[in-house]
Motif scaffolding. Structure first.
Motif, mmCIF file in Angstrom:
data_model
loop_
_atom_site.group_PDB
_atom_site.id
_atom_site.type_symbol
_atom_site.label_atom_id
_atom_site.label_comp_id
_atom_site.label_asym_id
_atom_site.label_seq_id
_atom_site.Cartn_x
_atom_site.Cartn_y
_atom_site.Cartn_z
ATOM 1 N N ALA A 372 27.581 6.658 7.962
ATOM 2 C CA ALA A 372 26.516 6.308 7.022
ATOM 3 C C ALA A 372 27.087 6.115 5.622
ATOM 4 N N ILE A 373 26.698 5.013 4.983
ATOM 5 C CA ILE A 373 26.928 4.810 3.550
ATOM 6 C C ILE A 373 25.582 5.066 2.898
ATOM 7 N N CYS A 374 25.488 6.125 2.103
ATOM 8 C CA CYS A 374 24.176 6.598 1.673
ATOM 9 C C CYS A 374 24.269 7.254 0.308
ATOM 10 N N ASN A 375 23.133 7.259 -0.388
ATOM 11 C CA ASN A 375 23.068 7.842 -1.724
ATOM 12 C C ASN A 375 22.507 9.259 -1.726
ATOM 13 N N VAL A 376 22.027 9.745 -0.586
ATOM 14 C CA VAL A 376 21.358 11.052 -0.525
ATOM 15 C C VAL A 376 22.031 11.911 0.543
ATOM 16 N N GLY A 377 22.751 12.920 0.097
ATOM 17 C CA GLY A 377 23.532 13.731 1.016
ATOM 18 C C GLY A 377 22.713 14.573 1.963
ATOM 19 N N THR A 378 21.450 14.827 1.615
ATOM 20 C CA THR A 378 20.598 15.662 2.468
ATOM 21 C C THR A 378 19.725 14.835 3.403
ATOM 22 N N SER A 379 19.945 13.537 3.465
ATOM 23 C CA SER A 379 19.051 12.658 4.216
ATOM 24 C C SER A 379 19.282 12.761 5.718
ATOM 25 N N ALA A 380 18.294 12.296 6.466
ATOM 26 C CA ALA A 380 18.372 12.302 7.931
ATOM 27 C C ALA A 380 19.528 11.443 8.419
ATOM 28 N N MET A 381 19.790 10.326 7.758
ATOM 29 C CA MET A 381 20.846 9.432 8.209
ATOM 30 C C MET A 381 22.210 10.100 8.124
ATOM 31 N N VAL A 382 22.442 10.811 7.053
ATOM 32 C CA VAL A 382 23.709 11.533 6.900
ATOM 33 C C VAL A 382 23.840 12.612 7.963
ATOM 34 N N ARG A 383 22.728 13.286 8.258
ATOM 35 C CA ARG A 383 22.778 14.354 9.262
ATOM 36 C C ARG A 383 22.997 13.808 10.674
ATOM 37 N N GLU A 384 22.570 12.572 10.926
ATOM 38 C CA GLU A 384 22.618 12.041 12.289
ATOM 39 C C GLU A 384 23.840 11.176 12.579
ATOM 40 N N THR A 385 24.710 10.990 11.602
ATOM 41 C CA THR A 385 25.921 10.219 11.832
ATOM 42 C C THR A 385 27.135 11.145 11.833
ATOM 43 N N ALA A 386 28.166 10.732 12.557
ATOM 44 C CA ALA A 386 29.361 11.568 12.670
ATOM 45 C C ALA A 386 30.129 11.621 11.359
ATOM 46 N N LEU A 387 30.115 10.502 10.624
ATOM 47 C CA LEU A 387 30.860 10.391 9.374
ATOM 48 C C LEU A 387 29.930 9.851 8.295
ATOM 49 N N HIS A 388 30.315 10.037 7.039
ATOM 50 C CA HIS A 388 29.501 9.469 5.959
ATOM 51 C C HIS A 388 30.318 9.334 4.685
ATOM 52 N N TYR A 389 29.814 8.487 3.804
ATOM 53 C CA TYR A 389 30.345 8.406 2.441
ATOM 54 C C TYR A 389 29.157 8.365 1.501
ATOM 55 N N LEU A 390 29.132 9.302 0.543
ATOM 56 C CA LEU A 390 28.030 9.372 -0.420
ATOM 57 C C LEU A 390 28.355 8.523 -1.641
ATOM 58 N N THR A 391 27.417 7.675 -2.024
ATOM 59 C CA THR A 391 27.671 6.733 -3.106
ATOM 60 C C THR A 391 27.499 7.331 -4.499
ATOM 61 N N ARG A 392 26.767 8.414 -4.615
ATOM 62 C CA ARG A 392 26.606 9.110 -5.900
ATOM 63 C C ARG A 392 26.065 8.201 -7.006
ATOM 64 N N ALA A 393 25.158 7.320 -6.640
ATOM 65 C CA ALA A 393 24.550 6.450 -7.652
ATOM 66 C C ALA A 393 23.589 7.209 -8.544
ATOM 67 N N GLY A 394 23.111 8.366 -8.093
ATOM 68 C CA GLY A 394 22.068 9.071 -8.811
ATOM 69 C C GLY A 394 20.704 8.516 -8.438
ATOM 70 N N THR A 395 19.676 9.143 -8.946
ATOM 71 C CA THR A 395 18.308 8.719 -8.622
ATOM 72 C C THR A 395 18.062 7.290 -9.078
ATOM 73 N N GLU A 396 17.542 6.475 -8.168
ATOM 74 C CA GLU A 396 17.184 5.096 -8.500
ATOM 75 C C GLU A 396 15.670 4.967 -8.381
ATOM 76 N N ILE A 397 15.004 4.752 -9.510
ATOM 77 C CA ILE A 397 13.548 4.712 -9.560
ATOM 78 C C ILE A 397 13.014 3.292 -9.391
ATOM 79 N N GLY A 398 13.635 2.327 -10.041
ATOM 80 C CA GLY A 398 13.186 0.945 -9.938
ATOM 81 C C GLY A 398 13.201 0.484 -8.489
ATOM 82 N N VAL A 399 12.146 -0.195 -8.079
ATOM 83 C CA VAL A 399 12.056 -0.638 -6.686
ATOM 84 C C VAL A 399 13.165 -1.627 -6.350
ATOM 85 N N ALA A 400 13.487 -2.524 -7.255
ATOM 86 C CA ALA A 400 14.569 -3.485 -7.013
ATOM 87 C C ALA A 400 15.909 -2.775 -7.185
#
Length: 609
Positions: A372-400
């Protein structure tokens, strides 16, 4: 896509819930509402405007309570009108909020109508409230926790819910299946929310509920049962969800803020990367990477475009065959599974329903190597994949999406380099050069951000248009797709993107002097081919708006408007060329007066199919 907040306490929790809704408004803003147990019965305020309007209603009505649930909605079943807004009541005894879609709502609705229940909304949510009410009169024997557990066994689809009833003060019950829900632990008070951010400043102690969990909140603690109705213990995590992440500061909109946060976000994504090693993706990554012979990328929207860009990198630098699939389509077609494929999922939130379902489908086909390439380390996707990389973008509020996209690209480039190195296709000198360029990205992006005044001048012209074309070649074609998506998302201008060589195969018929044609012109091996495509546009009277590298020798001319980018940045050029397209979309939307951060019909976190 909706946002949920709930609480039990020995104080008025309405201010906490309203503030939580304000922070969750990015998840949906078609309507919002809060319900409290006040004077021995559920009472509520609802609005089809924004949370600020709801807050004014609450203040005027004197709504207070120690047991409460609240909701901000992205409409699925039923139009965004007051009677469809949550919280939904059943017989003035139960108040319930719901995120997700109940697929068997029609059969449940008919069953409940047969038992005398009147439906006053078009929502699928109302069937949950009435079903719980039925169970409380029978099998659950007046126990809300038990009633919710029984009700969830009859629900098909995805949901997160929070519910209270008038007969059980200081009790809120929550459940999740396919949609996120977290428990916030306090001192003599407890909370529920779709995202820890909603409770920043109230608590930093969180439990992330797992798939199928049902939780009961009381003043003195919580109890959880799993999908098998067995008592469950879940880890308590300390999460510092800083409320400052949702403060605008000197910026006009969150999108503008997040565009300008990209140098920092990419720097954070690179934090700790001293060299190219498989361990960047997990301690077992080397063993996994040595077993794979191809890559399958699953993603939606902007994340899908990051995957398309990565395909060019992976096949060019690492020589790994790569396919990229729209996640919402992948599970509904016959595919040829390969147990030696690395399945890569990309998601800002890690809760994207389509991508999660595609991941699970890929796993069911025997493709067990997942990342998983993901911005949230506690997310379901991170928990359900064998490997992951956290992007550390921080909170993104804007929809786009902005900084989530460029940090995804950064992570995918690191993955490319890792696979290239393991296959002997990356020399020490090449590794050092690529790392040097990655570390210089924040400074290079700051140079691009300095182009904002020139882009504002273009935006004034774009704001008067209703259509636009975006052209790119090679690595930059997915960036053209992303640029077109940004413009249509927030300015509501119809925009399409094409590989520039495809112009003469159809799109050229659309070109007139009223059709701006945005062209991404890096000084790469295809620049001369691109110049020929640009001439095709000019010969038909089209207006070219070109983002050209400083050394690409493309000049301003009649019908050719050029903004000079920094010198060509090699394989990482797509990241730099993304930023001016974001700024063009942003300032065009501002000039048109649209709601930049909350564009119509959209929401940030897509937790329903």
């Amino acid at each position: 896509m909706c946002g949920i907040v709930g609480a039990v306490a020995k104080r008025d929790v309405v201010p906490v819930l309203v503030e939580g809704l304000r922070r969750l408004e990015y998840r949906g803003y078609d309507s919002c509402g809060v319900a409290v147990l006040q004077d021995g019965k559920p009472q509520r305020a609802r609005s089809v405007a924004r949370v600020a309007d709801l807050a004014a209603q609450v203040a005027e009505s004197g709504l207070t309570g120690e047991t409460a649930v609240a909701h901000t909605r992205w409409a699925t079943h039923g139009a965004p009108v007051t009677h469809n807004a949550h919280p939904i009541f059943s017989r003035d005894e139960i108040a319930l909020v719901h995120n997700g879609i109940i697929e068997n709502h029609e059969s449940l609705r008919e069953e409940l109508r047969g038992q005398g229940y009147e439906f006053v909304s078009q929502t699928d949510t109302e069937v949950i409230a009435h079903l719980i009410h039925v169970l409380l009169q029978g099998a659950a024997a007046g126990d809300l926790f038990k009633a919710v557990r029984l009700a969830t066994k009859r629900l098909h689809g995805a949901y997160a819910i929070a519910v209270f009833r008038k007969q059980e003060p200081h009790v809120v019950v929550g459940a999740r299946a396919g949609s996120p829900l977290v428990v916030g632990l306090g001192n003599g008070e407890n909370f529920l929310a779709s995202d820890a951010l909603a409770l920043a400043g109230t608590t930093d102690q969180f439990i992330y509920l797992e798939e199928g969990d049902v939780v009961e909140l009381r003043l003195n603690g919580v109890q959880i049962v799993d999908r098998h109705d067995a008592p469950a213990t879940r880890e308590v995590r300390t999460v510092h969800a800083y409320s400052g992440a949702v403060e605008l500061g000197p910026y006009r909109h969150y999108m503008q803020k997040e565009i300008f946060e990209q140098p920092r976000a990419i720097g954070d994504t690179m934090e700790g990367v001293e060299g190219i090693t498989p361990e960047l993706f997990g301690e077992n990554a080397e063993g996994v990477f040595k077993q794979i012979d191809s890559v399958l990328i699953l993603a939606c929207g902007t994340s899908y475009y990051s995957g398309l860009t990565a395909k060019y990198w992976l096949e060019s630098l690492a020589q790994v065959p790569t396919s990229v699939e729209v996640a919402s389509e992948y599970r509904y077609r016959d595919s040829v599974p390969n147990p030696k494929t690395l399945v890569v999922t990309i998601s800002q939130s890690g809760e994207t329903a389509d991508t999660m379902a595609a991941l699970q489908h890929a796993q069911s086909l025997g493709q067990a190597h997942t990342l998983a390439i993901c911005n949230v380390g506690t997310s379901a996707m991170v928990r359900e994949t064998a490997l992951h990389y956290l992007t550390r973008a921080g909170t993104e509020i804007g929809v786009a999406s902005t900084k989530a996209f460029t940090t995804q690209l950064t992570a995918l480039f690191l993955l490319t380099l890792t696979l290239a190195k393991l296959r002997g296709r990356l020399t020490a000198a090449q590794e050092a050069e690529h790392l040097k360029q990655l570390r210089h990205l924040p400074a290079a992006l700051n140079s691009v951000l300095a182009l904002e005044p020139q882009i504002i001048a273009w935006a004034d012209d774009f704001a008067r248009r209703e259509n636009a074309l975006f052209l790119g070649r090679g690595l930059h074609y997915p960036i053209a797709l992303e640029g077109a998506l940004k413009l249509k998302e927030i300015s509501y201008i119809h925009a399409e993107a094409y590989p520039a060589g495809e112009l003469k195969h159809g799109p050229l018929a659309l070109v007139t002097d009223e059709m701006p044609v945005v062209t991404i012109a890096p000084n790469d091996a295809l620049v001369e081919k691109l110049k020929s495509n640009m001439q095709e546009v000019r010969a038909r009277g089209g207006q070219l708006y070109v983002f050209a590298d400083a050394d690409s020798n493309i000049q301003n001319d009649e019908g050719v408007h050029v903004i000079r980018m920094p010198e060509h940045y090699g394989q990482l050029s797509p990241i730099l060329h993304t930023v001016p397209l974001q700024l063009l979309a942003y300032h065009t939307a501002c000039a048109r007066g649209t709601d930049v951060d909350k564009p119509r019909n959209l929401a940030k976190s897509v937790t329903v199919e």
